[in-house]
Design an enzyme around this catalytic site. Structure first.
Site, PDB file in Angstrom:
ATOM      1  N   GLY A   1       0.756  -1.249   0.000  1.00 19.09           N
ATOM      2  CA  GLY A   1       0.000   0.000   0.000  1.00 19.09           C
ATOM      3  C   GLY A   1       0.776   1.282   0.000  1.00 19.09           C
ATOM      4  O   GLY A   1       0.180   2.347  -0.127  1.00 19.09           O
TER       5      GLY A   1
ATOM      6  N   GLU B   1       3.951  -6.219   1.854  1.00 12.56           N
ATOM      7  CA  GLU B   1       3.735  -6.663   0.471  1.00 12.56           C
ATOM      8  C   GLU B   1       3.707  -5.502  -0.523  1.00 12.56           C
ATOM      9  O   GLU B   1       2.678  -5.227  -1.136  1.00 12.56           O
ATOM     10  CB  GLU B   1       2.417  -7.432   0.396  1.00 12.56           C
ATOM     11  CG  GLU B   1       2.455  -8.702   1.211  1.00 12.56           C
ATOM     12  CD  GLU B   1       1.096  -9.365   1.359  1.00 12.56           C
ATOM     13  OE1 GLU B   1       1.066 -10.583   1.571  1.00 12.56           O
ATOM     14  OE2 GLU B   1       0.060  -8.658   1.274  1.00 12.56           O
TER      15      GLU B   1
ATOM     16  N   GLY C   1       3.730  -3.669  -3.746  1.00 12.29           N
ATOM     17  CA  GLY C   1       3.618  -3.935  -5.178  1.00 12.29           C
ATOM     18  C   GLY C   1       3.979  -2.671  -5.927  1.00 12.29           C
ATOM     19  O   GLY C   1       5.074  -2.540  -6.488  1.00 12.29           O
TER      20      GLY C   1
ATOM     21  N   TYR D   1      -9.829   4.879 -12.622  1.00 14.56           N
ATOM     22  CA  TYR D   1      -9.677   5.633 -11.361  1.00 14.56           C
ATOM     23  C   TYR D   1      -9.325   7.108 -11.550  1.00 14.56           C
ATOM     24  O   TYR D   1      -9.029   7.789 -10.570  1.00 14.56           O
ATOM     25  CB  TYR D   1      -8.542   5.041 -10.515  1.00 14.56           C
ATOM     26  CG  TYR D   1      -8.379   3.551 -10.493  1.00 14.56           C
ATOM     27  CD1 TYR D   1      -9.342   2.724  -9.915  1.00 14.56           C
ATOM     28  CD2 TYR D   1      -7.228   2.944 -11.000  1.00 14.56           C
ATOM     29  CE1 TYR D   1      -9.155   1.346  -9.861  1.00 14.56           C
ATOM     30  CE2 TYR D   1      -7.032   1.574 -10.942  1.00 14.56           C
ATOM     31  CZ  TYR D   1      -8.008   0.772 -10.374  1.00 14.56           C
ATOM     32  OH  TYR D   1      -7.811  -0.581 -10.313  1.00 14.56           O
TER      33      TYR D   1
ATOM     34  N   CYS E   1     -12.376   2.133 -29.230  1.00 17.62           N
ATOM     35  CA  CYS E   1     -13.638   2.676 -29.689  1.00 17.62           C
ATOM     36  C   CYS E   1     -14.505   2.998 -28.481  1.00 17.62           C
ATOM     37  O   CYS E   1     -15.488   2.311 -28.201  1.00 17.62           O
ATOM     38  CB  CYS E   1     -14.295   1.623 -30.574  1.00 17.62           C
ATOM     39  SG  CYS E   1     -15.492   2.351 -31.646  1.00 17.62           S
ATOM     40  N   GLU E   2     -14.092   4.021 -27.737  1.00 14.57           N
ATOM     41  CA  GLU E   2     -14.747   4.345 -26.477  1.00 14.57           C
ATOM     42  C   GLU E   2     -14.281   5.730 -26.034  1.00 14.57           C
ATOM     43  O   GLU E   2     -13.070   5.955 -25.898  1.00 14.57           O
ATOM     44  CB  GLU E   2     -14.324   3.271 -25.456  1.00 14.57           C
ATOM     45  CG  GLU E   2     -14.934   3.443 -24.136  1.00 14.57           C
ATOM     46  CD  GLU E   2     -15.311   2.091 -23.498  1.00 14.57           C
ATOM     47  OE1 GLU E   2     -15.468   1.070 -24.194  1.00 14.57           O
ATOM     48  OE2 GLU E   2     -15.450   2.114 -22.281  1.00 14.57           O
TER      49      GLU E   2
HETATM   50  N1  LLP Z   1      -1.191  -7.241  -0.670  1.00 10.86           N
HETATM   51  C1  LLP Z   1      -2.494  -7.410  -0.909  1.00 10.86           C
HETATM   52  C2  LLP Z   1      -3.200  -8.448  -0.160  1.00 10.86           C
HETATM   53  C3  LLP Z   1      -3.154  -6.629  -1.856  1.00 10.86           C
HETATM   54  O1  LLP Z   1      -4.449  -6.812  -2.061  1.00 10.86           O
HETATM   55  C4  LLP Z   1      -2.425  -5.653  -2.589  1.00 10.86           C
HETATM   56  C5  LLP Z   1      -3.079  -4.842  -3.607  1.00 10.86           C
HETATM   57  C6  LLP Z   1      -1.058  -5.510  -2.318  1.00 10.86           C
HETATM   58  C7  LLP Z   1      -0.474  -6.312  -1.347  1.00 10.86           C
HETATM   59  C8  LLP Z   1      -0.193  -4.543  -3.045  1.00 10.86           C
HETATM   60  O2  LLP Z   1      -0.553  -3.221  -2.832  1.00 10.86           O
HETATM   61  P1  LLP Z   1       0.381  -2.025  -3.390  1.00 10.86           P
HETATM   62  O3  LLP Z   1       1.667  -2.052  -2.594  1.00 10.86           O
HETATM   63  O4  LLP Z   1       0.621  -2.290  -4.808  1.00 10.86           O
HETATM   64  O5  LLP Z   1      -0.411  -0.804  -3.155  1.00 10.86           O
HETATM   65  N2  LLP Z   1      -5.397  -1.936  -9.583  1.00 10.86           N
HETATM   66  C9  LLP Z   1      -5.253  -0.921  -8.559  1.00 10.86           C
HETATM   67  C10 LLP Z   1      -4.524  -1.420  -7.334  1.00 10.86           C
HETATM   68  C11 LLP Z   1      -5.212  -2.596  -6.675  1.00 10.86           C
HETATM   69  C12 LLP Z   1      -4.444  -3.104  -5.501  1.00 10.86           C
HETATM   70  C13 LLP Z   1      -5.015  -4.373  -4.998  1.00 10.86           C
HETATM   71  N3  LLP Z   1      -4.294  -4.980  -3.948  1.00 10.86           N
HETATM   72  C14 LLP Z   1      -4.515   0.273  -9.162  1.00 10.86           C
HETATM   73  O6  LLP Z   1      -4.196   0.235 -10.345  1.00 10.86           O
HETATM   74  O7  LLP Z   1      -4.295   1.277  -8.491  1.00 10.86           O
END
Ligand code: LLP
Length: 431
Positions: free
Chosen positions: A248, A290, A292, A334, A361-362
């Site tokens: 997050g 975690e 990402g 978003y 096409c949108e």
């Molecule tokens: N761990 C869990 C259990 C999660 O559900 C997520 C993200 C992460 C870790 C990683 O979160 P991060 O560090 O990336 O914020 N598609 C959306 C983001 C969806 C995130 C879902 N879960 C976007 O493009 O902003």
């Protein structure tokens, strides 16, 4: 520049990770995803060392593959001895394909099927993060049938709203993920799982949301999770050796976003946890996080070729590019902000307000609205910065567009990691 891997060379072209983006566009075609591998490795090491010094030496970041997932990336992560968070068999299959040791994988998801659970146990996934009582019961049965013991964390909802986008907010009580502490369901789940023969409980997991700039929600989450752990210890004598605080942490997408130091944030969370553990008389647990987005977003850039510039007098200027919502759906979904640069004339100041649209096409197929650009012309290369997270991984074949190639940059060299799809790929499964 937004990030230290973005620069301008003597030709006035934009460079990424030290490589001329206009040359890359010519060599590989567009749309094109670029990934700066050295930056990812740097961020992985930053997370690892910050977590080991803030928490325990065996604490680990787990890269959340939902942000970016392809074989070559997992080869790099394997070399770095990284843990990963996987959310589908497709993700852990990809990691395995890279020779990744799945004992360092955490398997997530709010609806793992029996087949998913079986496959995870068979392939040696290190931790299964159980999301519900139904799943716990199913896993107990499947592990028993397979003569195995499943290593488990329980996904809890700590009831925290980090005030990011509703669509990516997951820690509140009414979330579809996990089991709530507040309602007493989490305690009931722990009680049940502690009685299971084929499950070893390691601890608890939570994920509060994504693109969180502030440390406070993570501190609040630690508070609830460790408070819960102390409660369970008192009532059932089980002290969780592991706590996973999820992902997050935010990323700087535009100049107006604040600078973020991940190691500083982690140190701050660590200090808070230390005082909390003392208060609660708990031993130091192994902490997982975690990340990402914050592991890979600023390691990515997307290149497009401009097709048309349409100035609708007194309304808008549209710049159309050869990709769009199929390779980056994040503005359509978003309204996510991005920084765009005319890579062919990166040394020229922006003099034009543009709404950048894709080729789908949108009408909602937009990459960004009202951004400043040096006035582009057909054939110019347009760069969208900070696209390493949730772009390639969220891409689709909408309008039967081909998924772009992904090129990895490292030490000034480029190599193709994912080939551009072909028309044959599109019809491969059509009967
Ligand atoms: N761990 C869990 C259990 C999660 O559900 C997520 C993200 C992460 C870790 C990683 O979160 P991060 O560090 O990336 O914020 N598609 C959306 C983001 C969806 C995130 C879902 N879960 C976007 O493009 O902003």
């Amino acid at each position: 520049m937004l990030s230290d891997n973005i620069n301008i060379n003597e030709k006035g072209h934009l460079t990424f990770a030290g490589v001329d983006t206009v040359d890359l566009a010519k060599k590989y075609g567009t749309p094109l995803y670029l990934i700066d591998e050295d930056k990812i490795v740097g961020r992985v090491r930053e997370y690892k060392s910050a977590m080991k010094s803030a928490f325990t030496p065996d604490s680990e970041p787990c890269f959340a593959g939902k942000a970016l997932c392809y074989t070559d990336l997992y080869r790099t992560l394997e070399k770095e001895n990284m843990w990963i968070d996987v959310v589908s068999p497709g993700e852990f299959y990809t990691a395995k394909n890279a020779g990744f040791d799945l004992s360092r994988a955490m398997f997530h998801g709010n609806n793992k099927t029996d087949d998913d659970l079986r496959m995870a146990l068979q392939m040696g996934v290190g931790r299964i993060v159980v999301d519900s009582l139904d799943e716990a019961i199913a896993l107990e049965g499947i592990a028993g049938e397979m003569g195995m013991k499943a290593s488990v964390l329980l996904r809890l909802t700590p009831g925290i709203d980090p005030h990011t986008l509703k669509a990516i907010n997951t820690g509140t009580v009414d979330s579809k993920f996990g089991v709530a502490i507040e309602t007493g369901d989490a305690e009931k789940l722990v009680e049940k799982v502690l009685g299971f023969k084929n499950i070893t409980l390691y601890g608890y997991h939570c994920h509060i949301g994504s693109q969180v700039f502030d440390c406070a929600p993570f501190i609040e989450a630690s508070d609830r999770m460790l408070g819960f752990s102390a409660d369970i210890k008192e009532k059932y004598g089980f002290e969780a050796p592991e706590i996973n605080l999820g992902g997050g942490m935010a990323v700087k997408y535009v100049e107006s976003d604040p600078e973020i130091s991940y190691s500083k944030n982690i140190a701050e969370i660590g200090e808070y946890i230390d005082t909390l553990l003392e208060k609660l008389s708990l031993k130091k647990p192994r902490i997982f996080m975690e990340p990402g987005r914050s592991t890979v977003a600023d390691s990515g850039m997307t290149l497009y070729t401009v097709g048309s510039v349409k100035c609708i007098k007194d309304y808008k200027n549209y710049v159309s590019v050869d990709g769009g919502m199929a390779d980056n759906p994040r503005y359509a979904l978003y309204e996510s902000p991005y920084t765009l640069i005319n890579a062919s004339y990166a040394d020229k100041a922006p003099d034009f307000k543009a709404t950048v649209g894709g080729r789908c096409c949108e009408s909602g197929d937009l990459i960004q609205e009202r951004v400043g650009l040096f006035r582009p012309e057909r054939g110019d290369i347009l760069a969208v910065c900070t696209t390493g997270a949730y772009n390639f991984s969220m891409s689709s074949n909408y309008n039967r567009l081909l998924r772009p190639a992904l090129v990895t940059l490292s030490a000034g060299k480029d190599r193709i990691s994912v080939k551009r799809q072909t028309f044959e790929d599109l019809v491969r499964n059509d009967l």
